[in-house]
Design an enzyme around this catalytic site. Sequence first.
Site, PDB file in Angstrom:
ATOM      1  N   CYS A  34       2.064   3.983  30.991  1.00  0.00           N
ATOM      2  CA  CYS A  34       0.930   3.815  31.891  1.00  0.00           C
ATOM      3  C   CYS A  34       1.292   3.428  33.326  1.00  0.00           C
ATOM      4  CB  CYS A  34      -0.123   2.883  31.305  1.00  0.00           C
ATOM      5  SG  CYS A  34       0.495   1.582  30.248  1.00  0.00           S
ATOM      6  N   ARG A  90      10.980   0.470  22.433  1.00  0.00           N
ATOM      7  CA  ARG A  90      10.456  -0.864  22.174  1.00  0.00           C
ATOM      8  C   ARG A  90      11.370  -1.562  21.196  1.00  0.00           C
ATOM      9  NH1 ARG A  90       3.998   0.569  21.367  1.00  0.00           N
ATOM     10  NH2 ARG A  90       3.801   1.662  23.357  1.00  0.00           N
ATOM     11  N   GLN A 122       5.497   9.193  22.736  1.00  0.00           N
ATOM     12  CA  GLN A 122       4.046   9.133  22.584  1.00  0.00           C
ATOM     13  C   GLN A 122       3.425  10.401  23.137  1.00  0.00           C
ATOM     14  OE1 GLN A 122       3.371   5.450  24.840  1.00  0.00           O
ATOM     15  NE2 GLN A 122       2.460   4.618  22.974  1.00  0.00           N
ATOM     16  N   ASP A 153       1.011  10.817  25.017  1.00  0.00           N
ATOM     17  CA  ASP A 153       0.222   9.882  25.805  1.00  0.00           C
ATOM     18  C   ASP A 153      -0.624  10.612  26.842  1.00  0.00           C
ATOM     19  OD1 ASP A 153      -0.585   7.394  26.513  1.00  0.00           O
ATOM     20  OD2 ASP A 153       1.302   6.757  27.416  1.00  0.00           O
ATOM     21  N   HIS A 186      -3.576   9.428  30.183  1.00  0.00           N
ATOM     22  CA  HIS A 186      -4.456   8.444  30.806  1.00  0.00           C
ATOM     23  C   HIS A 186      -5.590   9.170  31.481  1.00  0.00           C
ATOM     24  CE1 HIS A 186      -0.714   6.274  30.183  1.00  0.00           C
ATOM     25  NE2 HIS A 186      -1.535   5.289  29.883  1.00  0.00           N
ATOM     26  N   LYS A 238     -11.029  -0.619  21.646  1.00  0.00           N
ATOM     27  CA  LYS A 238     -10.362   0.632  21.275  1.00  0.00           C
ATOM     28  C   LYS A 238     -10.940   1.217  19.995  1.00  0.00           C
ATOM     29  CE  LYS A 238      -6.757  -1.566  18.509  1.00  0.00           C
ATOM     30  NZ  LYS A 238      -5.364  -1.538  18.076  1.00  0.00           N
ATOM     31  N   HIS A 297      -6.361   4.727  27.944  1.00  0.00           N
ATOM     32  CA  HIS A 297      -5.117   5.244  27.365  1.00  0.00           C
ATOM     33  C   HIS A 297      -5.495   5.935  26.074  1.00  0.00           C
ATOM     34  CE1 HIS A 297      -2.757   1.913  29.384  1.00  0.00           C
ATOM     35  NE2 HIS A 297      -3.890   1.274  29.195  1.00  0.00           N
TER      36      HIS A 297
END
Length: 584
Positions: free
Chosen positions: A280, A309, A327, A329, A331, A411, A457
């Site tokens: 992000c 991570r 990911q 991912d 946004h 979420k 996200h």
Amino acid sequence: MRGAKIMSQDDALHAVRHSMSHVMAEAVLEMFPDAQIAIGPAIDNGFYYDFDLPRQLKTEDLEEITRRMQDIIKDDKPFERSVVARKEAEEQFADQKYKLELIKAIPEDQEVSLYKQGGFTDLCKGPHVASTKQLNPQAFKLLSIAGAYWRGKETNPMLTRIYGTAWEHPKQLRQYLKQLEDIEKRDHRKLGKELDLFSLHEEAGAGLVYWHPKGARIRQAIEDFWRKEHYRNGYEMVYTPHVGKSWLWETSGHLDFYKEGMYPPMEMDKAHYFVKPMNCPFHIMIYNNGMHSYRDLPVRWAELGTVYRYEKAGALHGLLRVRGFTQDDAHIICTPDQMEDEILEVLRFSLYMLRSFGFQDIKAYLSTRPEDSVGEQHQWESATESLRKAIDREGLAYELDEGGGAFYGPKIDLKIKDALGREWQLSTIQFDFNEPQRFNMEFVDKDGKEKRPFMVHRALLGSIERFFGVLLEHYAGAFPPWLAYEQIRIIPVAAPFEDYAKKLQQLFREQDFRASADLSDDRMNAKIRKAQKEKIPYMVIVGEREEQDQAVSVRYRSGKQENGIPLEDFVQMVASRVSEKTQL
RNA sequence: GCCAAAAUAGCUCAGCGGUAGAGCAACGCACUCGUAAUGCGUAGGUCGUGGGUUCAAUUCCCACUUUUGGCUCCA
């Protein structure tokens, strides 16, 4: 225990399992009279009991515990319930510190009940079977010894937990053990090795995935589809760096809230660089690179972003929990009044993607504001409301996780059920009230004023590694043709037909099929066996007859076979299976 | 990170105080074959890493790394 439920947990079975745990506790106390006992509930498919024991348990101990349990069961001891005063309970368990703690935790207005069978009395709400005779000594099995913290808290002492499974009839036990075997056979780690899809290398770092050519093919098929659909749905692709200076992570707040999940910094030119645990902040850097009019919004930026991570060593598990993963991912940055539509679209898109991969059973989990959180109350309310509305509009079943949201926003998580009925979380759609503020994101609204956009996200597949692992287990390695690393294996019945086999290989490849001809000097039967073990969907077997007729004989992965199919028909059939994403 | 178990050939596994064995895979030779394994042969291992005990360690002990099952956490 990771395991699927074979049957719904009706009350009778629940009582059997719960009673079984008491019987086990009695057996363990016989062996270790000084043991401290903690809790012993019934769980899916069985039960466990936590003990504080004078010595470590060995696997062989389970055999003796089992024998003692069988003896106790045969003794036909009734389960006697009694309600006692708090004082009395405390006296009863004077030397059982965990029980005393439990008694203290029972609310004042609730009665304290004990259950006794034979020489064993336990603090327990019940219910239980009437007598140990109602338990079947051949319908349970002690499965494993594990450590578990008292009350699940890391700072508490580690107790010894014994897991067992219990059923009403031996037949059910056998069925369940059989199912455990099936789950083992489908294990993505096993299949990944057998099918040569990926590997992990202890000497090169735990939790880091190596994709082999075959696995990479499948991943490419997933990603190609993913990109195509994202462009179709109004997304743009971005690429961002893998590391960023500490400024970025201080600004984002990750160094405050997420530091223990991050790899330690690298020092260069007196600055600290961190490998990204999330994408992000980078997407925000792109956003903040210039001015944005309300006319430009929403922006939807997607990236297959690989993040790292730190996961605790004991948490790593094949592809399902790793330290480096990609990911899918994106946004979405939008004005507050675009939010509702955007959420609905993301949810629809997500469902479409999951269904395309063959997951039909999908459930939503809506998580609301936790106690420690940022953002205005009205923002939380409207965001949560738009999430709920979207779920309703799509007619999804959902569960509410009150207070389960991240500190930065509410979420929706989507969980699918796989072929064995196991639930896996894949998609997540999260509001973020934190970063837009921290990075001072803005857009210019109709009135010419600078305002703060909303940011969402979302990851639809979650992580490619995890998704791949789930997919692998779901299909037990037998991927539908559109995903299969090799769609067609051409097998000549004998050497003279190798030219025709090569010609077919060329022709299939021109059709963008993933095909290869097996020209090794194995016999045909061996080649079939090999292709079958590799779970290749179509085996095209060719000899004199096929060459003459410009046809193919097809053996499907299922074992079904069709002879003398005209070449064009076969090509068309495969093409339509691929484009429709169906099995075989 | 914590509790427990484990690590032997590319894979699956046997062996267990006297420095290793099978099946499959690989490679070579022969066989030329119609829907799940053709036959014969060859090669392949400092027994996870580092210490210790011992005349001698793959085997026993300790530490570490990793894996597995849990706890915790989570994409």
